[in-house]
Design a protein around this motif. Structure first.
Motif, mmCIF file in Angstrom:
data_model
loop_
_atom_site.group_PDB
_atom_site.id
_atom_site.type_symbol
_atom_site.label_atom_id
_atom_site.label_comp_id
_atom_site.label_asym_id
_atom_site.label_seq_id
_atom_site.Cartn_x
_atom_site.Cartn_y
_atom_site.Cartn_z
ATOM 1 N N THR A 90 3.334 7.811 -4.734
ATOM 2 C CA THR A 90 4.853 7.857 -4.685
ATOM 3 C C THR A 90 5.294 9.283 -5.446
ATOM 4 O OG1 THR A 90 5.090 5.513 -5.289
ATOM 5 C CG2 THR A 90 7.171 6.572 -5.504
ATOM 6 N N TRP A 104 9.462 9.207 -1.908
ATOM 7 C CA TRP A 104 8.675 8.893 -0.630
ATOM 8 C C TRP A 104 7.186 8.407 -1.202
ATOM 9 C CZ3 TRP A 104 10.773 13.532 -2.093
ATOM 10 C CH2 TRP A 104 11.852 13.829 -1.238
ATOM 11 N N SER A 105 6.744 7.431 -0.376
ATOM 12 C CA SER A 105 5.501 6.366 -0.691
ATOM 13 C C SER A 105 4.751 6.815 0.377
ATOM 14 C CB SER A 105 5.911 5.112 -0.718
ATOM 15 O OG SER A 105 6.864 4.971 -1.771
ATOM 16 N N PHE A 138 3.868 7.311 5.993
ATOM 17 C CA PHE A 138 5.013 6.878 4.856
ATOM 18 C C PHE A 138 5.016 5.459 4.914
ATOM 19 C CE2 PHE A 138 5.880 11.394 6.449
ATOM 20 C CZ PHE A 138 6.055 11.901 5.114
ATOM 21 N N LEU A 139 5.039 4.971 3.968
ATOM 22 C CA LEU A 139 5.526 3.567 3.766
ATOM 23 C C LEU A 139 6.977 3.497 3.739
ATOM 24 C CD1 LEU A 139 3.227 2.549 0.846
ATOM 25 C CD2 LEU A 139 2.699 1.909 3.087
ATOM 26 N N ALA A 140 7.532 2.205 4.208
ATOM 27 C CA ALA A 140 8.939 1.929 4.420
ATOM 28 C C ALA A 140 9.451 1.900 2.790
ATOM 29 C CB ALA A 140 9.119 0.579 5.169
ATOM 30 N N PRO A 141 10.653 2.295 2.722
ATOM 31 C CA PRO A 141 11.276 2.253 1.405
ATOM 32 C C PRO A 141 11.510 0.575 0.883
ATOM 33 C CG PRO A 141 12.556 3.593 2.735
ATOM 34 C CD PRO A 141 11.694 2.931 3.675
ATOM 35 N N GLY A 144 14.084 -1.712 2.441
ATOM 36 C CA GLY A 144 14.584 -1.580 3.681
ATOM 37 C C GLY A 144 13.650 -1.808 4.916
#
Length: 144
Positions: A90, A104-105, A138-141, A144
């Motif tokens: 993260t 950002w993850s 990227f992982l979704a927030p 969200g």
């Protein structure tokens, strides 16, 4: 009237799984791109089809002055000798007051490279380190 928080003076706080690696003052490479394949259609000279094939993620480079948190990076690299285990990272862009501007993850993170300070008595510069991370997207927030 809306509150707009701009990332003018920021630091980047980095966590690998639950391990806080500390704050970095430079972050490069957050991005992705689609690899496009071109196909020509017989009898149609007006255009070439642009077809997305896969997505590529660039490596992320983080830099900072050497701190007590630098030992955490060395421990992470040393642990990789026993076997590669991909982790989640993260990266939080924060103002100097600590407010989170963006997050950002990254999934399946592995360290690619670490470069330490260039120590030279002839030039008085801040001792900096850089870590480069590869990831699979990227992982979704959250939420969200």
């Amino acid at each position: 009237m809306t509150d707009i928080v701009e990332a003018v003076a920021v630091c980047f706080v980095v966590k690998i799984d639950d391990e806080n690696l500390g704050a970095f003052n430079s972050c490069e490479g957050l991005g992705c791109e689609f690899v496009m394949e071109q196909r020509e259609e017989g009898g149609n000279n007006g255009w070439v089809w642009q077809l997305p094939t896969r997505i590529k993620y660039s490596n992320v480079k983080l830099s900072r002055p050497v701190t007590k948190d630098s030992a955490k990076i060395a421990q992470w690299f040393a642990g990789m000798a026993a076997g590669v285990r991909r982790k989640t990272a993260t990266i939080e862009a924060r103002t100097l007051e600590g407010a989170i501007v963006a997050r950002w993850s990254l999934m399946d993170v592995v360290p690619v490279r670490w470069s330490g300070p260039q120590l030279n008595p002839d030039t008085a510069k801040v001792a900096t380190e850089t870590i480069e991370l590869a990831h699979h997207g990227f992982l979704a927030p959250a939420g969200g």
